[in-house]
Design a protein around this motif. Sequence first.
Motif, PDB file in Angstrom:
ATOM      1  N   VAL A 167       0.436  -1.393   0.227  1.00 19.11           N
ATOM      2  CA  VAL A 167      -0.081   0.102  -0.065  1.00 19.11           C
ATOM      3  C   VAL A 167       0.774   1.521  -0.120  1.00 19.11           C
ATOM      4  N   VAL A 168       1.005   1.628  -1.214  1.00 18.35           N
ATOM      5  CA  VAL A 168       1.422   3.290  -1.206  1.00 18.35           C
ATOM      6  C   VAL A 168       1.001   4.342  -0.288  1.00 18.35           C
ATOM      7  N   LYS A 169      -0.015   4.821  -0.603  1.00 19.91           N
ATOM      8  CA  LYS A 169      -0.917   5.908  -0.179  1.00 19.91           C
ATOM      9  C   LYS A 169      -2.117   5.343  -0.118  1.00 19.91           C
ATOM     10  N   THR A 170      -2.664   5.768   1.143  1.00 17.34           N
ATOM     11  CA  THR A 170      -4.465   5.869   0.909  1.00 17.34           C
ATOM     12  C   THR A 170      -4.815   7.732   1.397  1.00 17.34           C
ATOM     13  N   VAL A 171      -5.289   8.314   0.960  1.00 17.15           N
ATOM     14  CA  VAL A 171      -6.639   9.140   1.084  1.00 17.15           C
ATOM     15  C   VAL A 171      -8.213   8.524   1.635  1.00 17.15           C
ATOM     16  N   VAL A 172      -8.424   9.325   2.322  1.00 16.51           N
ATOM     17  CA  VAL A 172      -9.585   9.241   2.089  1.00 16.51           C
ATOM     18  C   VAL A 172     -10.291  11.206   2.196  1.00 16.51           C
ATOM     19  N   LEU A 173     -11.656  10.842   0.871  1.00 14.98           N
ATOM     20  CA  LEU A 173     -12.198  11.997   0.697  1.00 14.98           C
ATOM     21  C   LEU A 173     -13.500  12.024   1.083  1.00 14.98           C
ATOM     22  N   PRO A 174     -14.227  13.465   1.208  1.00 11.16           N
ATOM     23  CA  PRO A 174     -15.352  13.823   1.846  1.00 11.16           C
ATOM     24  C   PRO A 174     -16.047  14.044   0.224  1.00 11.16           C
ATOM     25  N   VAL A 175     -16.043  13.556  -0.379  1.00  7.62           N
ATOM     26  CA  VAL A 175     -17.153  13.046  -1.163  1.00  7.62           C
ATOM     27  C   VAL A 175     -17.906  12.331  -1.842  1.00  7.62           C
ATOM     28  N   GLY A 176     -19.483  12.921  -1.718  1.00  2.00           N
ATOM     29  CA  GLY A 176     -20.220  11.709  -1.335  1.00  2.00           C
ATOM     30  C   GLY A 176     -20.640  11.040   0.257  1.00  2.00           C
ATOM     31  N   GLN A 177     -20.563   9.953   0.092  1.00  2.00           N
ATOM     32  CA  GLN A 177     -20.735   9.528   1.526  1.00  2.00           C
ATOM     33  C   GLN A 177     -19.530   8.979   1.838  1.00  2.00           C
ATOM     34  N   GLY A 178     -18.228   9.588   1.379  1.00  3.82           N
ATOM     35  CA  GLY A 178     -16.651   8.948   1.231  1.00  3.82           C
ATOM     36  C   GLY A 178     -16.483   8.335   0.823  1.00  3.82           C
ATOM     37  N   LEU A 179     -15.253   8.456   0.459  1.00  2.00           N
ATOM     38  CA  LEU A 179     -14.166   7.741  -0.485  1.00  2.00           C
ATOM     39  C   LEU A 179     -12.741   7.363   0.171  1.00  2.00           C
ATOM     40  N   ASP A 180     -13.241   6.162   0.834  1.00  2.51           N
ATOM     41  CA  ASP A 180     -11.640   6.022   1.366  1.00  2.51           C
ATOM     42  C   ASP A 180     -10.850   5.239   0.023  1.00  2.51           C
ATOM     43  N   MET A 181     -10.010   5.322  -0.382  1.00  7.64           N
ATOM     44  CA  MET A 181      -8.789   4.944  -1.256  1.00  7.64           C
ATOM     45  C   MET A 181      -7.139   4.741  -1.264  1.00  7.64           C
ATOM     46  N   ALA A 182      -7.054   3.583  -1.667  1.00  8.75           N
ATOM     47  CA  ALA A 182      -5.925   3.121  -1.629  1.00  8.75           C
ATOM     48  C   ALA A 182      -5.008   2.660  -2.739  1.00  8.75           C
ATOM     49  N   HIS A 183      -3.830   3.646  -2.962  1.00  9.33           N
ATOM     50  CA  HIS A 183      -3.188   3.233  -4.136  1.00  9.33           C
ATOM     51  C   HIS A 183      -1.869   2.077  -4.029  1.00  9.33           C
ATOM     52  N   ILE A 184      -2.576   0.974  -5.111  1.00 11.43           N
ATOM     53  CA  ILE A 184      -1.637  -0.331  -4.612  1.00 11.43           C
ATOM     54  C   ILE A 184      -0.037  -0.584  -5.324  1.00 11.43           C
ATOM     55  N   GLY A 185       0.999  -0.911  -5.018  1.00  8.55           N
ATOM     56  CA  GLY A 185       2.746  -0.462  -6.572  1.00  8.55           C
ATOM     57  C   GLY A 185       2.752  -1.429  -6.364  1.00  8.55           C
ATOM     58  N   SER A 186       3.416  -1.074  -7.603  1.00  7.08           N
ATOM     59  CA  SER A 186       3.827  -2.394  -8.324  1.00  7.08           C
ATOM     60  C   SER A 186       4.486  -3.098  -8.350  1.00  7.08           C
ATOM     61  N   ASN A 187       4.672  -4.541  -8.476  1.00 16.37           N
ATOM     62  CA  ASN A 187       5.840  -5.463  -7.983  1.00 16.37           C
ATOM     63  C   ASN A 187       7.005  -5.757  -8.920  1.00 16.37           C
ATOM     64  N   SER A 188       7.302  -4.516  -9.878  1.00 15.47           N
ATOM     65  CA  SER A 188       8.262  -4.528  -9.776  1.00 15.47           C
ATOM     66  C   SER A 188       9.839  -3.403  -9.306  1.00 15.47           C
ATOM     67  N   GLY A 189       9.386  -3.654  -8.346  1.00 12.10           N
ATOM     68  CA  GLY A 189      11.215  -2.844  -6.543  1.00 12.10           C
ATOM     69  C   GLY A 189      10.103  -2.174  -6.567  1.00 12.10           C
ATOM     70  N   SER A 190      11.087  -0.990  -5.919  1.00 10.33           N
ATOM     71  CA  SER A 190      10.580   0.159  -5.197  1.00 10.33           C
ATOM     72  C   SER A 190      10.131   0.903  -5.236  1.00 10.33           C
ATOM     73  N   GLU A 191       8.745   1.329  -5.034  1.00  6.50           N
ATOM     74  CA  GLU A 191       8.039   2.478  -5.316  1.00  6.50           C
ATOM     75  C   GLU A 191       8.990   3.846  -5.357  1.00  6.50           C
ATOM     76  N   SER A 192       8.939   4.032  -4.219  1.00  2.00           N
ATOM     77  CA  SER A 192       9.811   5.465  -4.158  1.00  2.00           C
ATOM     78  C   SER A 192      10.572   5.902  -4.731  1.00  2.00           C
ATOM     79  N   SER A 193      11.944   4.358  -5.770  1.00  2.00           N
ATOM     80  CA  SER A 193      12.951   4.699  -6.031  1.00  2.00           C
ATOM     81  C   SER A 193      12.037   5.142  -7.271  1.00  2.00           C
ATOM     82  N   LYS A 194      11.022   4.766  -8.384  1.00  2.00           N
ATOM     83  CA  LYS A 194      10.515   4.436  -9.285  1.00  2.00           C
ATOM     84  C   LYS A 194       9.545   5.888  -9.421  1.00  2.00           C
ATOM     85  N   ARG A 195       8.963   6.003  -8.798  1.00  2.00           N
ATOM     86  CA  ARG A 195       7.817   6.347  -9.248  1.00  2.00           C
ATOM     87  C   ARG A 195       8.288   7.910  -8.950  1.00  2.00           C
TER      88      ARG A 195
END
Length: 216
Positions: A167-195
């Motif tokens: 799980v690279v990052k998550t955020v809860v947005l006050p849109v509609g009745q709430g949106l809880d979202m998560a960005h899932i990183g790829s399996n190709s290595g460190s997300e921080s070094s390639k993003r």
Amino acid sequence: MKLVWTPDTALKAYVSTVRTCENFKESSVAELLSAMAAGWNAKLIVESWSKGGPISTSIGLAVAANHTGGRHVCIVPDEGSRSEYVKAMHGAGMVETEVLVGEAEELMAGLVGVEFLVADCKRRDFVRVLRFAKLSPKGAVLACKNAFQKPVSGFRWHGVLERGTRVVKTVVLPVGQGLDMAHIGSNSGSESSKRGPSRWIKHIDQKSGEEHVFRG
């Protein structure tokens, strides 16, 4: 390989969804999710739906799939839900969505390479929809709509997803009745070094006029 953000496609899907969903409830949720699914160029877009639920989000995801050349699949718990869903989508001019009927575990196991997933927290099985998702090795974006109405206390993304999911990052947005979202990183290595650098995504609620800005 990993998911790459394409702002032009996001904008086109957003505009198309605004035009299509202007008379529907939860249109702001549909517009945002459509833009994000299209912006990430998602090729397999999956959602869960049950009888009596709003159809606008489904329309937005169908619009996104049309812009990405992808596949939009909706899973429903029973034939009554399937019948109502198909009727509503056809009434909105959307005829390409695949509808699968059955238990979340079985259906999600057959959908391999999910890149964009929307689970409805009003469904009792929304956690199972997330847990049994077979995500793309390129990464994925997961969204829980109606997040402020979660029946599960202490919800944590790391606690519901398959072990080892990054799980690279998550955020809860006050849109509609709430949106809880998560960005899932790829399996190709460190997300921080390639993003690449973070991008800011702006969303304006068409009804309230409120502006929400968050990182993409």
